[in-house]
Design a protein around this motif. Structure first.
Motif, PDB file in Angstrom:
ATOM      1  N   GLU A 187       0.980  -1.243   0.072  1.00 29.61           N
ATOM      2  CA  GLU A 187      -0.100  -0.003  -0.032  1.00 29.61           C
ATOM      3  C   GLU A 187       0.728   1.173   0.064  1.00 29.61           C
ATOM      4  O   GLU A 187       0.308   2.115  -0.552  1.00 29.61           O
ATOM      5  N   ASP A 188       1.943   1.289   0.570  1.00 32.78           N
ATOM      6  CA  ASP A 188       2.651   2.510   0.841  1.00 32.78           C
ATOM      7  C   ASP A 188       3.323   2.760  -0.743  1.00 32.78           C
ATOM      8  O   ASP A 188       3.775   3.993  -0.973  1.00 32.78           O
ATOM      9  N   GLY A 189       3.374   1.808  -1.524  1.00 29.74           N
ATOM     10  CA  GLY A 189       3.664   2.229  -2.797  1.00 29.74           C
ATOM     11  C   GLY A 189       2.782   2.591  -3.706  1.00 29.74           C
ATOM     12  O   GLY A 189       2.904   3.043  -4.941  1.00 29.74           O
ATOM     13  N   SER A 190       1.480   2.504  -3.420  1.00 25.95           N
ATOM     14  CA  SER A 190       0.405   2.786  -4.144  1.00 25.95           C
ATOM     15  C   SER A 190      -0.016   4.391  -4.276  1.00 25.95           C
ATOM     16  O   SER A 190       0.716   5.004  -3.444  1.00 25.95           O
ATOM     17  N   VAL A 191      -0.444   4.773  -5.248  1.00 26.25           N
ATOM     18  CA  VAL A 191      -0.880   6.041  -5.554  1.00 26.25           C
ATOM     19  C   VAL A 191      -2.219   6.205  -5.873  1.00 26.25           C
ATOM     20  O   VAL A 191      -2.602   5.584  -6.740  1.00 26.25           O
ATOM     21  N   ILE A 192      -2.618   7.225  -5.063  1.00 24.27           N
ATOM     22  CA  ILE A 192      -4.135   7.257  -5.168  1.00 24.27           C
ATOM     23  C   ILE A 192      -4.505   8.165  -6.379  1.00 24.27           C
ATOM     24  O   ILE A 192      -3.714   9.074  -6.872  1.00 24.27           O
ATOM     25  N   HIS A 193      -5.456   7.702  -7.342  1.00 21.01           N
ATOM     26  CA  HIS A 193      -5.970   8.504  -8.376  1.00 21.01           C
ATOM     27  C   HIS A 193      -5.898  10.001  -8.288  1.00 21.01           C
ATOM     28  O   HIS A 193      -6.619  10.563  -7.512  1.00 21.01           O
TER      29      HIS A 193
ATOM     30  N   ARG B 244      -3.214  11.723  -7.529  1.00 22.61           N
ATOM     31  CA  ARG B 244      -2.227  12.470  -6.644  1.00 22.61           C
ATOM     32  C   ARG B 244      -0.786  12.021  -7.613  1.00 22.61           C
ATOM     33  O   ARG B 244      -0.892  11.181  -8.311  1.00 22.61           O
ATOM     34  N   LEU B 245       0.095  12.723  -7.306  1.00 22.11           N
ATOM     35  CA  LEU B 245       1.627  12.599  -7.678  1.00 22.11           C
ATOM     36  C   LEU B 245       2.324  11.723  -6.889  1.00 22.11           C
ATOM     37  O   LEU B 245       3.407  11.253  -7.562  1.00 22.11           O
ATOM     38  N   THR B 246       2.253  11.657  -5.824  1.00 22.87           N
ATOM     39  CA  THR B 246       2.984  10.765  -4.931  1.00 22.87           C
ATOM     40  C   THR B 246       2.308   9.654  -4.083  1.00 22.87           C
ATOM     41  O   THR B 246       1.011   9.671  -4.257  1.00 22.87           O
ATOM     42  N   SER B 247       3.256   8.708  -3.813  1.00 24.44           N
ATOM     43  CA  SER B 247       2.706   7.502  -3.067  1.00 24.44           C
ATOM     44  C   SER B 247       2.088   7.737  -1.911  1.00 24.44           C
ATOM     45  O   SER B 247       2.197   8.786  -1.132  1.00 24.44           O
ATOM     46  N   ILE B 248       1.319   6.795  -1.478  1.00 22.55           N
ATOM     47  CA  ILE B 248       0.696   6.618   0.019  1.00 22.55           C
ATOM     48  C   ILE B 248       1.674   6.917   1.194  1.00 22.55           C
ATOM     49  O   ILE B 248       1.772   7.661   2.132  1.00 22.55           O
ATOM     50  N   GLY B 249       2.960   6.004   1.045  1.00 25.32           N
ATOM     51  CA  GLY B 249       3.865   6.058   1.761  1.00 25.32           C
ATOM     52  C   GLY B 249       4.629   7.230   1.925  1.00 25.32           C
ATOM     53  O   GLY B 249       5.020   7.846   3.010  1.00 25.32           O
ATOM     54  N   PHE B 250       4.847   7.911   0.793  1.00 30.48           N
ATOM     55  CA  PHE B 250       5.634   9.258   0.779  1.00 30.48           C
ATOM     56  C   PHE B 250       4.767  10.288   1.461  1.00 30.48           C
ATOM     57  O   PHE B 250       5.222  11.161   2.174  1.00 30.48           O
ATOM     58  N   ASP B 251       3.493  10.410   1.267  1.00 33.27           N
ATOM     59  CA  ASP B 251       2.416  11.396   1.701  1.00 33.27           C
ATOM     60  C   ASP B 251       2.516  11.311   3.358  1.00 33.27           C
ATOM     61  O   ASP B 251       2.300  12.096   4.203  1.00 33.27           O
TER      62      ASP B 251
END
Length: 164
Positions: A21-27, A29-36
């Motif tokens: 999930e941390d590597g996933s990107v929400i539609h 968005r430019l950044t991943s869930i983990g980065f956010d």
């Protein structure tokens, strides 16, 4: 529920899911869930010191401190809460008790049914609750007259047919 042999195995599965999930990107968005998450971690509120659990009252869920797990709790439902959770009215003891006392009449039942038919379950129940709450500021006759006038029924209090 995952099929696991131990709590340790369950925690390992959850950690693996979190990593994906941390590597996933929400539609959008430019950044991943983990980065956010790493970026926003300083702005997150601290976790509450008192754990919470849920209790069920008449098919509605309410948050309570976890220290009440396994204990009996007394629940008092008021009309103001019923406005926020209109589904709680139908299953509550309030209408049954009011029917027995004669304060929740067939006219109220008819108004409630008509309001639900016209506006749906939640909005119709809210309308009935608002009429019943008028009793705090108005006489019993006025509260009885409101649904009578709305429905265009013959009022047992006045003996006259009232209009809308």
């Amino acid at each position: 529920m995952p099929d696991v042999a131990s709590l340790e195995e369950l925690n390992e599965k959850i950690a693996a899911i979190d990593q994906v999930e941390d590597g996933s990107v929400i539609h959008g968005r430019l950044t991943s869930i983990g980065f956010d998450f790493v970026t926003e971690i300083d702005q997150l509120a601290p976790l509450p010191t008192d754990d919470f659990s849920r209790i069920t009252v008449r098919q509605c869920y309410y948050s309570v401190p976890a220290r009440f797990i396994g204990q009996r709790v007394r629940v008092v439902l008021r009309a103001n809460e019923l406005l926020a959770k209109p589904g709680a009215l139908a299953g509550s003891t309030a209408p049954a008790s009011a029917r027995e006392q004669g304060t929740f009449t067939a006219t109220h039942e008819a108004f409630w049914a008509a309001a639900r038919a016209a506006h749906g379950q939640a909005a119709g129940t809210r309308a009935l609750t608002e009429v019943l709450l008028l009793r705090r500021r108005m006489s019993a006759e006025a509260v009885h007259t409101a649904p009578v006038r709305t429905l265009g029924l013959k009022s047992p209090m006045s003996g006259q047919l009232t209009g809308i």
